[in-house]
Design a protein around this motif. Structure first.
Motif, short mmCIF file in Angstrom:
data_model
loop_
_atom_site.label_atom_id
_atom_site.label_comp_id
_atom_site.label_asym_id
_atom_site.label_seq_id
_atom_site.Cartn_x
_atom_site.Cartn_y
_atom_site.Cartn_z
N SER A 147 -9.18 -9.28 -2.58
CA SER A 147 -7.90 -8.85 -2.02
C SER A 147 -6.77 -9.63 -2.68
N PRO A 189 -3.57 0.66 -11.14
CA PRO A 189 -2.66 0.43 -10.01
C PRO A 189 -1.32 -0.12 -10.50
N TYR A 226 -13.01 -0.39 -7.96
CA TYR A 226 -12.74 -1.09 -6.72
C TYR A 226 -12.21 -2.49 -6.96
N ALA A 227 -11.32 -2.92 -6.09
CA ALA A 227 -10.79 -4.28 -6.17
C ALA A 227 -11.91 -5.25 -5.80
N ILE A 279 -1.55 -6.87 -7.04
CA ILE A 279 -1.74 -6.48 -8.44
C ILE A 279 -0.62 -7.14 -9.25
N CYS A 337 -8.86 1.15 -6.23
CA CYS A 337 -7.47 0.88 -6.63
C CYS A 337 -7.16 1.41 -8.02
N ASP A 395 -14.07 5.93 -9.19
CA ASP A 395 -13.13 4.95 -8.67
C ASP A 395 -13.51 3.57 -9.18
N THR A 437 1.60 -3.85 -5.96
CA THR A 437 0.90 -3.25 -4.83
C THR A 437 -0.18 -4.19 -4.33
N GLU A 438 -0.51 -4.07 -3.06
CA GLU A 438 -1.56 -4.88 -2.46
C GLU A 438 -2.89 -4.16 -2.58
N ALA A 439 -3.91 -4.91 -2.92
CA ALA A 439 -5.27 -4.35 -3.01
C ALA A 439 -6.15 -5.08 -2.00
N THR A 440 -7.13 -4.36 -1.49
CA THR A 440 -8.08 -4.93 -0.54
C THR A 440 -9.46 -4.92 -1.16
N GLU A 476 -11.98 -1.83 -1.85
CA GLU A 476 -11.30 -0.54 -1.79
C GLU A 476 -10.92 -0.06 -3.18
#
Length: 130
Positions: free
Chosen positions: A75, A46, A71-72, A78, A58, A69, A50-53, A56
């Motif tokens: 939250s 990422p 995942y974060a 980054i 990333c 994938d 940027t914002e990560a949740t 989700e």
């Protein structure tokens, strides 16, 4: 036998998490995950800022077998991505806990870390999957 470090936290989706002295969190994929994927050929991290949740996707790791994938685990924003992986994705296979980290995140809610597994819980989960 895969390496599970006692000083880290873990997620059900096979990310490891290390809390740094400044409160940021370094994230990578576990030794177990990289072994299952095989030789990595591409890593997409990422962008800083940027914002990560939590929970989700990333980042993405691709091997000759599959793409997965990442995942974060919490939250937040980054803070940094491991730019070295663009030219050397194999670092994740060779050194998943050290040179193969994927990104750092500044948690917006540090209490989310409490939901992660410790090394014993993660090892038990991996054992139950095999």
């Amino acid at each position: 036998m895969t390496d599970t470090r006692q000083d880290l936290k873990y997620t059900k989706s096979h990310e490891w998490v290390r809390v740094e002295a400044d409160g940021s969190v370094t994230v990578g994929i576990t030794d177990h995950a990289q072994a299952l994927l095989g030789d990595l050929v591409f890593v997409e991290t990422p962008e800083a800022g940027t914002e990560a949740t939590a929970g989700e996707a990333c980042a993405t790791v691709e091997s000759v077998k599959a793409a997965s994938d990442v995942y974060a685990p919490v939250s937040g924003e980054i803070a940094e991505a491991n730019e070295d992986l663009a030219d050397a994705p194999e670092k994740v296979n060779e050194s998943p806990f050290d040179q193969g980290w994927l990104f750092r995140i500044r948690p917006s809610d540090a209490s989310e870390l409490d939901a992660l597994m410790d090394a014993e819980e993660y090892a038990a989960m991996v054992a139950s999957e095999t």
